[in-house]
Design an enzyme around this catalytic site. Sequence first.
Site, short mmCIF file in Angstrom:
data_model
loop_
_atom_site.label_atom_id
_atom_site.label_comp_id
_atom_site.label_asym_id
_atom_site.label_seq_id
_atom_site.Cartn_x
_atom_site.Cartn_y
_atom_site.Cartn_z
N ASP A 69 1.65 -2.85 -3.22
CA ASP A 69 1.72 -4.03 -4.10
C ASP A 69 2.95 -4.87 -3.77
O ASP A 69 2.86 -6.09 -3.61
CB ASP A 69 1.76 -3.59 -5.57
N GLU B 24 -3.80 -1.73 2.38
CA GLU B 24 -4.17 -3.13 2.59
C GLU B 24 -3.28 -3.81 3.63
O GLU B 24 -3.75 -4.34 4.62
CB GLU B 24 -4.08 -3.87 1.24
#
Length: 399
Positions: free
Chosen positions: A17, A290
């Site tokens: 994140d 990611e």
Amino acid sequence: MPPRWTIFCAMIDNFGDIGVSWRLARQLVGEKGIRVDLWVDDWAGALQFLQAQTPGAPLPASAKHLTVAGVDVHHWPQNWPDDDSVNTQIAESQCVVETFGCELPDAVKRSMSRRAEPLVWINLEYLSAEDWVRGCHGLPSPQNLSPLIRKYFFFPGFEPATGGLLRESGLLMQHQAWQAHGVPGRQQLLFDLGLASLALPELLVSVFSYCSASMVSWLEALADGTETVLCLVPEGKASVSMAAYLGVENPVVGSVHHRGVLTVAVIPFRSQDDYDQLLSLCDFNIVRGEDSFVRAQWAAKPFMWHIYPQDDGVHVGKLEAFAVRYLEGLDPKTAGAWARFARGWNLGEDCAEMWHYLRPQLPDLHQHTQEWQKKLAVMPDLATNLVNFETFTKLSVSP
Ligand code: TRH
């Protein structure tokens, strides 16, 4: 005055994140001339991550606000103050980005609702190659704060109809430069990692995965192989996953382990830029989540994606969706070998035989990944798309 944006980041686990939020913030500041305030809830985690990004400059552990690479980074406290100048300042941003659907503090929303100017509020979503992303990217996310505030879903993706992928302007040239250095470049990398005493292997690999039941079978296949392999493993879940195989409780940074023709070296968690260089110089990269997954594609070296596992198993569908896009046009033998290895790894299967099929295909996979990178690079990058989206959307909101 430069435009001001605010980004909110909730660190769920790992550094994914903050990794994405930080990369976006840095690019908005450095390339778009935007002033960015980044609010992070896990302050200790944020400091640890930011320290890795600026190794030469010790960050003050007690500070609750830091300016790093031009980004103003703040602690997002659990009990957000109800009414103070901070809320007003945030509400005066031109754009508020909540990453991965993190919920904004109510006091910030109240201040936003009192704004007299249009404000674009973005929910920057998770990356997926699934088809539905095309239809959902850019959709409004209705809220009733004020007619001047418009909230939208913004989906990263692999197609022009999505928000694209984060890519700094000089990144691909930087990869070319790193890769042009050949053997001396790799020797320098080992030197920088404190591994100068190791000989360059025939296959240089990086492993930034989650814990995996497949790890041991793959390491055994490498150790019993016919070529020398050096696995560079950033400290964390991947190194922990190797512990039993290496016969140590916790493989520490700097430790080097030899098994047959395989050498495993545990390396520190370094800056994002240094990690890009590592991906660029390795022959095969195992990446995850990611951001590292995207960076491996910009490095254009053969890679395998350990997707973030979800309890309901939806990650397997996401892996398949990516495989369909990525493997298109590739020789079926290579495509099949990649798909079997990636699926097997993500399901925690024994990967020894799958690796034996994949290994000879790496040169073909390398060429294909270079073409894939070029295909992706034709699309505008995510930060550019976001800035354009904010500009055009705001124009459509009349005060
Ligand atoms: O850390 P991750 O597992 O993050 C995950 C994913 O984002 C996932 O989708 C999300 O749901 C979950 O977090 C909460 O993997 P990822 O995305 O690759 O992020 C790692 C970040 O760390 C990335 O920005 C690259 C950076 N990094 C460094 O800065 N230095 C390093 O040495 C390494 C290995 C990585």
